[in-house]
Enzyme design. Structure first.
Site, PDB file in Angstrom:
ATOM      1  N   ASP A 418     -34.742  57.435  10.544  1.00 13.32           N
ATOM      2  CA  ASP A 418     -34.065  58.033   9.398  1.00 13.32           C
ATOM      3  C   ASP A 418     -32.937  57.098   8.978  1.00 13.32           C
ATOM      4  O   ASP A 418     -32.553  56.185   9.730  1.00 13.32           O
ATOM      5  CB  ASP A 418     -33.528  59.407   9.813  1.00 13.32           C
ATOM      6  CG  ASP A 418     -32.724  60.067   8.711  1.00 13.32           C
ATOM      7  OD1 ASP A 418     -33.152  60.018   7.556  1.00 13.32           O
ATOM      8  OD2 ASP A 418     -31.657  60.633   9.019  1.00 13.32           O
ATOM      9  N   LYS A 419     -32.391  57.302   7.801  1.00 16.30           N
ATOM     10  CA  LYS A 419     -31.268  56.473   7.353  1.00 16.30           C
ATOM     11  C   LYS A 419     -29.933  57.191   7.488  1.00 16.30           C
ATOM     12  O   LYS A 419     -29.079  56.811   8.278  1.00 16.30           O
ATOM     13  CB  LYS A 419     -31.466  56.034   5.900  1.00 16.30           C
ATOM     14  CG  LYS A 419     -30.354  55.111   5.394  1.00 16.30           C
ATOM     15  CD  LYS A 419     -30.466  54.856   3.913  1.00 16.30           C
ATOM     16  CE  LYS A 419     -29.954  56.032   3.099  1.00 16.30           C
ATOM     17  NZ  LYS A 419     -28.492  56.225   3.217  1.00 16.30           N
ATOM     18  N   PHE A 517     -28.751  75.341  -3.281  1.00 21.35           N
ATOM     19  CA  PHE A 517     -29.392  74.034  -3.217  1.00 21.35           C
ATOM     20  C   PHE A 517     -30.518  74.085  -2.191  1.00 21.35           C
ATOM     21  O   PHE A 517     -30.381  74.688  -1.134  1.00 21.35           O
ATOM     22  CB  PHE A 517     -28.379  72.959  -2.787  1.00 21.35           C
ATOM     23  CG  PHE A 517     -29.018  71.614  -2.547  1.00 21.35           C
ATOM     24  CD1 PHE A 517     -29.127  70.699  -3.575  1.00 21.35           C
ATOM     25  CD2 PHE A 517     -29.513  71.264  -1.295  1.00 21.35           C
ATOM     26  CE1 PHE A 517     -29.714  69.468  -3.367  1.00 21.35           C
ATOM     27  CE2 PHE A 517     -30.106  70.039  -1.074  1.00 21.35           C
ATOM     28  CZ  PHE A 517     -30.200  69.134  -2.108  1.00 21.35           C
ATOM     29  N   LYS A 540     -24.517  70.612 -10.229  1.00 26.07           N
ATOM     30  CA  LYS A 540     -24.538  69.230  -9.757  1.00 26.07           C
ATOM     31  C   LYS A 540     -25.846  69.021  -8.998  1.00 26.07           C
ATOM     32  O   LYS A 540     -26.355  69.936  -8.339  1.00 26.07           O
ATOM     33  CB  LYS A 540     -23.345  68.931  -8.849  1.00 26.07           C
ATOM     34  CG  LYS A 540     -23.296  69.748  -7.569  1.00 26.07           C
ATOM     35  CD  LYS A 540     -22.057  69.439  -6.760  1.00 26.07           C
ATOM     36  CE  LYS A 540     -22.030  70.249  -5.458  1.00 26.07           C
ATOM     37  NZ  LYS A 540     -20.805  70.059  -4.677  1.00 26.07           N
ATOM     38  N   ARG A 574     -24.505  56.995  -2.603  1.00 28.04           N
ATOM     39  CA  ARG A 574     -25.268  58.208  -2.886  1.00 28.04           C
ATOM     40  C   ARG A 574     -24.706  58.845  -4.144  1.00 28.04           C
ATOM     41  O   ARG A 574     -23.501  59.054  -4.267  1.00 28.04           O
ATOM     42  CB  ARG A 574     -25.192  59.173  -1.708  1.00 28.04           C
ATOM     43  CG  ARG A 574     -25.741  58.594  -0.438  1.00 28.04           C
ATOM     44  CD  ARG A 574     -25.663  59.559   0.718  1.00 28.04           C
ATOM     45  NE  ARG A 574     -26.528  60.710   0.520  1.00 28.04           N
ATOM     46  CZ  ARG A 574     -26.733  61.645   1.435  1.00 28.04           C
ATOM     47  NH1 ARG A 574     -26.127  61.564   2.604  1.00 28.04           N
ATOM     48  NH2 ARG A 574     -27.534  62.664   1.201  1.00 28.04           N
TER      49      ARG A 574
END
EC number: 7.6.2.1
Length: 1128
Positions: A418-419, A517, A540, A574
């Site tokens: 994973d990052k 979300f 957002k 990001r």
């Protein structure tokens, strides 16, 4: 469980009473549970389970049968069991006790290990079951143990206590009946979740208010779904719907709330946490699976030599009578039993086969499995205690959660990582923003689900957030004058900077709804009413979903903002897009009606109804701008990746981030570099975009998309096939393309392309895609794969890989709980694999080879003696000497080697990472090596038997002229075997400690102690070994000479072969040992340079590859100078 998910079901508005029978599932299949709240203690609730839990594998009744069943799944143990049973017949060549004892000892040792592990689980269960909570009894709340709770009980849970069962929240210490819950034990998340009871029960805030309280709850049956709950509660003949917002799950903790009252609905193993308590996938190492095949090979060889011996025995028995006259008259063949009857030689041969199968049992190492289990357990302890993998900042050591896969750590071919939180810190810092309007800090201060915590002494405000980037946004708003300081169920409160006066003023916003979300929506929104009565929707989310929801008339800043987003992504940041719209009362009322009806529904399509209502409102948004936060690389990540690449390990990055962000991180950690050819597979292409926007048929779009992906894959393969030598490629593919590339008829081509690339980056990947990619790599390569991640979205790939590594990060502990090994930082993977992994692989390989060698050596002497005695079934060695060989005289040295041996020191393992390739190439446990050790065992057995027999055959053994008998010959041969196999350990081992010396020489000494002690026992028990050592062996000089020279002769073939191989055909570790043993001259220019060049010659990624690529473009003088500097 996400906090925003909880808000979305209430958001300041109490559920209303409903009676929608047409849509209700209550009472149907899967929804039959009925709970009488406060119905009285001692009344069983429809036979529901108790609240006592047990995670043990066994109980008093099942321990013996279940543990024995586990043991006899191994074919070797089945063989020894059958042999032990046959010893109670006349076929047995030795006593039954001597055959049964070793088997019983090995089984008992394994069962004791199982019992200890299960007892620890039992102690944990006891601690949990005996925790105290308060339950309503006789009109008052009394303390009781968790295990005593029953369905329907009213309980009171106080601050920082765990919930003892699954409860329906009735009320709390807050007036609006909210409470804050921490669910780390359930899903690993540390952020707090908000719960709220129904208004009908919210007024029950005192102990005595429950005396007359009665309710009936009808709900779903026990199930493992943490994020859903369907039911209703009937209070005073009025029904109210229940949702996940009212359920408090066992093992979650009450936080920031003085107390809550709840009614028990699920107890014990019916609770959702226990319903989710499932065993991790069973993983076996490749060496262990290969060991099973070796056992089958040895069993086949055992059958073969038993058949051969039986045939020869049958022929010899048949020939014992010739023309009615006995040939071997001293055996009295004319008066023998069926086992030696010349007239029925065929039957005698068949019976002899079973005798031989028992007699040659020492070819199979009875203590192999238990010895390996002990060694792996001790290896895991050393991994756990390695100070070099201890993270001081978080007080987190490495933890081998399972010891079954130790040697697999030394055979990893591909790492899938994973990052975010794994390569990066997952500690976000607000870096940049693109904002045409100054109102964006206001949005950031309101549009979130954070919970503020105010330090009473300093007044400092900190935030509990569901993700690190969410906290970064709130902190950024605070720094710009918009301080979020309080949240209630219905409002958000800020200290705002008044632009006109320049002073901070207090403002409040009524929180009407929070639209959650999730990975499908990729956005979150809040609906608030300000103090002027205006209603706003703040939103957002990812640019991929936000731009399509912008108003068509709002185009002024779209292109500029998109350019800024691309720029931020190129910098590895990001990004999020911010937007809003103002709602009129009619529009909001229409939405509120639909949304409230959807969340109050208990129908099967409830979630779809909620999403549809939210989707209609999140349209025609006005763009505010974009934000960028930085998630920095963890310490040591580029260096670690460089070492792993030099070790020949391939590294794939699987991330949910944008392609641009993933590429930039690839450059930062040296997985990508300038000059590397990038093969990008994406569906963000004009023809596919046009087809999608044209509203074409979904099937047609899918077909065109797949054809496009396959075409790109084939073009990439052609580029690689036509490349020049030394050209490096990197594959970058997005999640949308992965959907088609992972289909059955395309994944083979994808894997062929990926194998030709030095780096692979899969971006915009879903958790399921991560797991599917991991499975593809594991199944296609057939080699060991390792997956590493830190979040709940990484659990799938961690469990799918051969080895799963979890990182204790900011995203909770769910990845750790699903892993085989846990570490605190990615950089510790370097030492875990290159040092511990290599050591474990080397030790286990050598240990298994040695085990078979020592058993074959011993077994061959038995077989040769049988050949000398016409395969009569006569044992060469005494019964108890035969049965104790594996257990007492040869096991400890091999265990010590498996724990302590080091072919190369840790420093040199890290300095020359190419050494690691011995594992992925399986150089130390290939069939040629195994068969070589077996052949050596045969040779050693032949040498020992014939030299011992020849040395003692034609001469007086002692001064009195006595010649040797069977006891003398077998005792001498046994001594030679013990000396040979233990002395072999001194030649095989690379690294000695006092423990190893004690085990080796102690095992030899134990044989002499055995001869003395066993020989002193009455002849009825010790038989022909009675006083053997004191009266027979010790007094004879020839015994000492033979037991000195014969073992040396047995070691000579290995010593000669090893010396020649090390000199002319050295393995990787032989080369490094030579360099290591040079001491102060270890930096030999010629040899050291050759090793380093070999170590890095094939890598295309990492810091070294980037440096080498740069050197190629420097003038010769500068390149030579740079190389010298690097070497220094």
């Amino acid at each position: 469980m996400r906090l925003s998910r909880l808000y979305s079901f209430a958001c300041g508005r109490r559920p209303t009473a409903v009676d929608d029978e047409s849509s209700s599932r209550i009472g149907g299949p899967g929804f039959t549970r009925v709970v009488n709240a406060n119905g009285g203690r001692g009344i069983p609730e429809y036979g529901y389970r108790s609240n006592s839990v047990s995670t043990t594998k066994y109980n008093v009744v099942t321990f013996v049968p279940k543990s024995l069943l586990e043991q006899f799944r191994r074919v070797a143990n089945i063989y020894f069991l059958i042999s032990a049973c046959l010893t109670y017949t006349n076929l047995a060549p030795y006593t039954s006790a001597s055959a049964v004892a070793p088997l019983v000892l090995v089984l008992l040792a394994t069962m004791v290990k199982e019992a200890i592990e299960d007892w620890r689980r039992k102690q944990q269960d006891t601690e949990v079951n005996n925790r105290k909570t308060k339950v309503l009894q006789d009109g008052a709340f009394h303390s009781t143990k968790w295990m005593n709770l029953q369905v329907g009980d009213i309980v009171k849970v106080e601050k920082d206590e765990f919930f003892p069962a699954d409860l329906i929240l009735l009320s709390s210490s807050y007036e609006d009946a909210i409470c804050y819950v921490e669910t780390m034990n359930l899903d690993g998340e540390t952020n707090l979740k908000l719960k709220q009871s129904l208004e009908a029960s919210s007024g029950l805030q005192e102990d005595d208010s429950f005396n007359n309280f009665r309710a009936v709850i009808r709900c779903e049956d026990p199930n493992p779904h943490l994020y859903s709950f369907v039911g209703n509660i009937e209070i005073e003949e009025q029904q109210y719907p229940l949702s996940p917002q009212q359920i408090l799950l066992r093992d979650s903790k009450l936080r920031n709330t003085e107390y809550v009252y709840g009614v028990v609905i699920f107890t014990g193993h019916d609770t959702k946490v226990m319903q989710n308590a499932m065993k991790a996938p069973s993983k076996r190492s490749k060496i262990e699976r290969k060991m099973d095949r070796i056992i089958y090979l040895l069993l086949s060889a055992l059958v073969l030599i038993s058949v051969i011996g039986s045939v020869f025995f049958g022929i010899a028995t048949r020939d014992d009578l010739q023309d009615g006259r006995p040939k071997r008259w001293y055996l009295r063949p004319d008066d023998s039993t069926i086992y030696f009857k010349p007239t029925k030689a065929a039957i005698s041969a068949i019976l002899h086969f079973f005798t031989a199968m028992m007699l040659y049992g020492n070819f199979i190492p009875i203590s192999l499995y238990i010895s390996i289990e002990i060694v792996k357990l001790l290896q895991a302890l050393f991994i756990n205690q390695d100070i070099h993998m201890y993270h001081e900042e978080t007080d987190t050591p490495a933890h081998a959660r399972t010891s079954n896969l130790n040697e697999e750590l030394g055979q990893v071919d591909t790492i899938l990582t994973d990052k975010t939180g794994t390569l990066t810190c997952n500690s976000m810092e607000f870096i940049k923003c693109s904002m045409p309007d100054c109102v964006w800090p206001w949005l950031l201060a309101v549009c979130h689900t954070c919970i503020p915590e105010v330090d009473e002494e300093s007044g400092t405000i900190s935030y509990e957030a569901e993700s690190p980037d969410e906290a970064a946004f709130v902190v950024a708003a605070r720094e710009l004058g918009f301080t979020f300081y309080q949240r209630t169920q219905t409002g958000v409160f800020l200290h705002e900077l008044d632009p006109s006066s320049g002073k901070q003023v207090d403002r409040s916003y009524k929180l009407l709804h929070v639209l959650e979300f999730n990975s499908a929506r990729k956005r979150m929104s809040v609906i608030v009413r300000n103090e002027e009565g205006k209603i706003f929707l703040f939103s957002k989310g990812a640019d991929s979903v936000m731009f399509e929801r912008l108003s068509s008339s709002d185009c002024a800043y779209r292109e500029v903002t998109q350019d800024h987003i691309n720029e931020y992504a190129d910098a590895g940041l990001r990004t999020l897009v911010l937007a809003y719209r103002q709602l009129d009362e009619a529009e909001y009322a229409n939405f509120d009606r639909k949304f409230t009806a959807a969340k109050n529904s208990v129908s099967a399509d409830r979630d779809e109804m909620i999403e549809e209502a939210a989707d209609l409102l999140e349209r025609k948004l006005i763009l505010l701008g974009a934000t960028a936060v930085e998630d920095k690389l963890q310490k040591g990540v580029p260096e670690c990746i460089d070492k792993l690449a030099q070790a020949g390990i391939k590294i794939w990055v699987l991330t949910g981030d944008k392609m641009e962000t993933a590429i930039n991180i690839g450059y930062a950690c040296s997985l990508l570099r300038q000059g590397m050819t990038q093969i990008t597979i994406t569906l963000e292409q004009p023809d596919i975009i046009a087809l999608e926007k044209g509203g074409g048929d979904k099937a047609a779009v899918a077909k065109a998309s797949k054809e496009n992906v396959v075409k790109q894959i084939n073009e990439g393969k052609k580029r690689i096939d036509g490349s020049v030598v030394g050209e490096a490629f990197a594959l970058i593919i997005d999640g949308k393309s992965l959907t088609y590339a992972l289909e059955e008829d395309a994944k083979g081509a994808l894997m062929d392309l990926a194998v030709g690339c030095k780096s692979v980056i899969c971006c915009r990947s879903s958790p399921k895609q991560k797991a599917l990619v991991t499975r593809l790599v594991k199944e296609s390569t057939g080699k060991v794969s390792l997956a590493i991640g830190d979040g709940a979205n990484d659990v799938g790939m961690i469990q799918e890989a051969d080895i799963g590594v979890g990182i204790s990060g900011a995203e909770g502990m769910q990845a750790v709980m699903a892993s085989d090994v846990s570490i605190a930082q990615f950089r510790f993977l370097e030492r875990l694999l290159l040092v511990h992994g290599h050591w474990c692989y080397s030790r286990i390989s050598a240990m298994i080879c040695y085990f078979f060698y020592k058993n074959i050596t011993f077994g061959v002497t038995l077989f040769l003696y049988e050949a000398y005695t016409s395969f009569s079934g006569q044992t060469f060695y005494n019964d108890w000497a035969l049965s104790t060989y594996n257990v007492f005289f040869t096991s400890l040295p091999v265990i010590a080697m498996g724990v302590f041996d080091q072919d190369v020191s840790a420093r040199f393992c890290l300095r020359y990472p190419m050494l690691y390739q011995e594992g992925p190439q399986n150089l130390l446990f290939r069939w040629s090596r195994l068969l070589g050790w077996m052949a050596y065992g045969v040779a050693s057995g032949v040498i020992i038997f014939f030299l011992t027999s020849a040395a003692l055959q034609h001469q007086a053994f002692r001064r009195g002229g006595e010649v040797v008998d069977l006891a003398i010959l077998s005792g001498t041969a046994y001594t030679c075997v013990v000396w040979a196999v233990n002395a072999q350990m001194t030649v095989t081992a690379n690294y000695f400690t006092l423990v190893q010396h004690a085990c080796i020489w102690g095992s030899v000494a134990l044989w002499y102690v055995f001869l003395l002690a066993y020989g002193a026992i009455t002849p009825a028990f010790s038989t022909n070994y009675f006083m053997l050592f004191t009266d027979g062996l010790a007094a004879a000089p020839s015994y000492w000479v033979v037991t000195l020279l014969v073992p040396a002769a047995a070691l000579l073939p290995y010593f000669t072969y090893s010396a020649a191989k090390t000199r002319f055909f050295p393995d990787y570790h032989n080369k490094i040992q030579w360099l290591q043993h040079r001491g102060s001259n270890a930096d030999d220019p010629e040899f050291g340079h050759a090793l380093r060049q070999f170590s890095v010659r094939s890598t295309g990624v990492g810091v070294s590859a980037r440096r080498d690529a740069r050197d190629l473009h420097l003038p010769p003088s500068q390149s030579h100078s740079h190389s010298q500097t690097t070497s220094t």
